[in-house]
Scaffold this motif. Structure first.
Motif, PDB file in Angstrom:
ATOM      1  N   PHE A   8      -8.557  -7.849  -6.821  1.00 29.14           N
ATOM      2  CA  PHE A   8      -8.186  -7.121  -7.945  1.00 29.14           C
ATOM      3  C   PHE A   8      -8.831  -6.820  -8.735  1.00 29.14           C
ATOM      4  O   PHE A   8      -8.756  -5.897  -9.454  1.00 29.14           O
ATOM      5  CB  PHE A   8      -7.261  -8.022  -8.274  1.00 29.14           C
ATOM      6  N   PHE A  12      -7.737  -2.961  -7.823  1.00 29.27           N
ATOM      7  CA  PHE A  12      -6.750  -2.860  -9.054  1.00 29.27           C
ATOM      8  C   PHE A  12      -6.946  -4.256 -11.043  1.00 29.27           C
ATOM      9  O   PHE A  12      -6.590  -5.583 -10.515  1.00 29.27           O
ATOM     10  CB  PHE A  12      -5.471  -3.376  -8.523  1.00 29.27           C
ATOM     11  N   VAL A  14      -5.346  -6.454 -13.418  1.00 32.10           N
ATOM     12  CA  VAL A  14      -4.715  -6.437 -13.707  1.00 32.10           C
ATOM     13  C   VAL A  14      -4.728  -6.751 -15.503  1.00 32.10           C
ATOM     14  O   VAL A  14      -3.573  -5.962 -15.563  1.00 32.10           O
ATOM     15  CB  VAL A  14      -4.115  -7.939 -13.100  1.00 32.10           C
ATOM     16  N   THR A  49       3.757  -2.679 -14.520  1.00 30.18           N
ATOM     17  CA  THR A  49       2.677  -3.251 -13.920  1.00 30.18           C
ATOM     18  C   THR A  49       2.699  -2.967 -12.214  1.00 30.18           C
ATOM     19  O   THR A  49       1.905  -2.792 -11.854  1.00 30.18           O
ATOM     20  CB  THR A  49       2.466  -4.374 -14.633  1.00 30.18           C
ATOM     21  N   SER A  50       3.778  -3.917 -11.720  1.00 25.69           N
ATOM     22  CA  SER A  50       4.112  -4.093 -10.562  1.00 25.69           C
ATOM     23  C   SER A  50       4.629  -2.860  -9.974  1.00 25.69           C
ATOM     24  O   SER A  50       3.992  -2.767  -8.885  1.00 25.69           O
ATOM     25  CB  SER A  50       5.249  -4.678 -10.348  1.00 25.69           C
ATOM     26  N   LEU A  53       0.564  -1.508  -9.204  1.00 23.68           N
ATOM     27  CA  LEU A  53       0.237  -1.904  -7.781  1.00 23.68           C
ATOM     28  C   LEU A  53       0.932  -1.311  -6.488  1.00 23.68           C
ATOM     29  O   LEU A  53       0.065  -1.966  -5.831  1.00 23.68           O
ATOM     30  CB  LEU A  53       0.386  -3.533  -8.016  1.00 23.68           C
ATOM     31  N   HIS A  54       2.452  -1.264  -6.833  1.00 23.81           N
ATOM     32  CA  HIS A  54       3.273  -0.407  -5.469  1.00 23.81           C
ATOM     33  C   HIS A  54       2.489   0.635  -4.411  1.00 23.81           C
ATOM     34  O   HIS A  54       1.967   0.814  -4.029  1.00 23.81           O
ATOM     35  CB  HIS A  54       4.574  -0.650  -6.378  1.00 23.81           C
ATOM     36  N   ARG A  56      -0.702   1.659  -5.582  1.00 23.64           N
ATOM     37  CA  ARG A  56      -1.874   1.337  -5.309  1.00 23.64           C
ATOM     38  C   ARG A  56      -1.868   0.062  -3.815  1.00 23.64           C
ATOM     39  O   ARG A  56      -2.786   1.326  -2.944  1.00 23.64           O
ATOM     40  CB  ARG A  56      -2.265   0.308  -5.795  1.00 23.64           C
ATOM     41  N   ILE A  57      -1.155  -0.292  -3.549  1.00 21.08           N
ATOM     42  CA  ILE A  57      -0.805  -0.906  -2.096  1.00 21.08           C
ATOM     43  C   ILE A  57      -0.654   0.798  -0.754  1.00 21.08           C
ATOM     44  O   ILE A  57      -1.194  -0.010   0.178  1.00 21.08           O
ATOM     45  CB  ILE A  57      -0.279  -1.828  -2.196  1.00 21.08           C
ATOM     46  N   ASN A  93       4.594  -8.558  -4.448  1.00 20.25           N
ATOM     47  CA  ASN A  93       5.055  -7.422  -5.681  1.00 20.25           C
ATOM     48  C   ASN A  93       5.832  -6.525  -5.425  1.00 20.25           C
ATOM     49  O   ASN A  93       6.652  -6.272  -6.591  1.00 20.25           O
ATOM     50  CB  ASN A  93       3.593  -6.621  -5.768  1.00 20.25           C
TER      51      ASN A  93
END
Length: 283
Positions: A8, A12, A14, A49-50, A53-54, A56-57, A93
């Protein structure tokens, strides 16, 4: 846990992204003159934010082969964390994003977030176009940023507790104004050369694809556009609008005169602008 935290930290951040999300949601609430409780604002910030991250993954899986070939120093490629572990982080996530969306909004608005998720999965498949980025980097950027428009409609609607669509110049200006920072993030983070293990420039930056001056020019034009749009946003300070336009003009001039300096401080400039624009909505 240490490998996850290090991931992270590198890939990412956070806390800064949650702060950006919280400021954005709070600013939207302030400008549409609806004051939901702070819990809903926090929940919607978590949804935002989630979702980031979604994306990003998904990119970690989509770009795995490319990154293994050209960016061996990244966490997955150097073995600091496994792709399998990233998958489980992504699943957790995803559940947080969906559950929080349901809690923070009305049932009638859930189709919006479902549409956003489905679109993100089509993005993951690159719209089933082979070598999409290489064929048209500009169209690639546009097609991948469009996902934030329905996401923002979902966020606006959740704040208003009813389906929300812009119906006036003021509302269109506000929607586009709040949407632009995400484009600036995408351009700003790729406004710096990336090198492979042999020291050669890779082609996954806009500097290589568009050139230095064009990349800085596009970034500057978006900042100027933000300033011009803000003149139409209700209760937005005119002096702040003028300052945004002036900042964009200064960046454009800097890109023409000393582009290397702009590139050197690209992340500082990006962070200041991307956090500053939504923060002004709170004034």
């Amino acid at each position: 846990m240490k490998s996850v935290l290090n991931y992270f930290k590198e890939r990412f951040p956070v806390v800064p992204l949650f702060v950006f999300s919280f400021i954005t949601i709070s600013g939207i609430s302030n400008k549409i003159q609806i004051q939901p409780d702070q819990i809903r604002i926090a929940l919607l910030s978590l949804v935002y934010t989630s979702f980031l991250l979604h994306l990003r993954i998904l990119d970690e899986f989509k770009d795995f082969e490319y990154d293994s070939r050209y960016h061996s120093d990244r966490p997955i490629q150097r073995g600091a964390i496994t792709l399998n572990k990233i998958k489980y982080i992504g699943i957790a996530n995803f559940n947080v994003m969906v559950i929080t969306s349901i809690i923070a909004s009305r049932p009638s608005l859930i189709p919006l977030i479902v549409f956003v998720i489905v679109y993100s999965l089509i993005m993951f498949k690159e719209f089933f176009i082979e070598d999409f980025y290489k064929k048209s980097p500009t169209l690639y950027l546009i097609s991948h940023q469009i996902v934030f428009i329905p996401l923002y409609v979902f966020l606006y609607s959740s704040i208003a507790s009813k389906f929300w669509l812009p119906k006036s110049v003021e509302q269109y200006s506000l929607l586009i104004y709040t949407f632009i920072p995400m484009i600036l993030v995408e351009i700003g983070r790729k406004m710096k050369y990336r090198l492979d293990e042999h020291g050669n420039k890779t082609d996954d930056t806009y500097l290589v694809v568009w050139g230095e001056r064009t990349t800085i020019g596009v970034f500057s034009a978006l900042v100027i556009l933000s300033g011009l749009l803000s003149f139409f946003v209700q209760n937005f300070p005119s002096f702040a609008s003028a300052l945004i336009v002036l900042l964009g003009l200064c960046l454009a001039a800097g890109g023409m005169i000393f582009p290397k300096k702009i590139i050197k401080f690209n992340m500082v400039i990006t962070v200041v602008v991307v956090l500053g624009l939504p923060a002004l909505l709170l004034v």
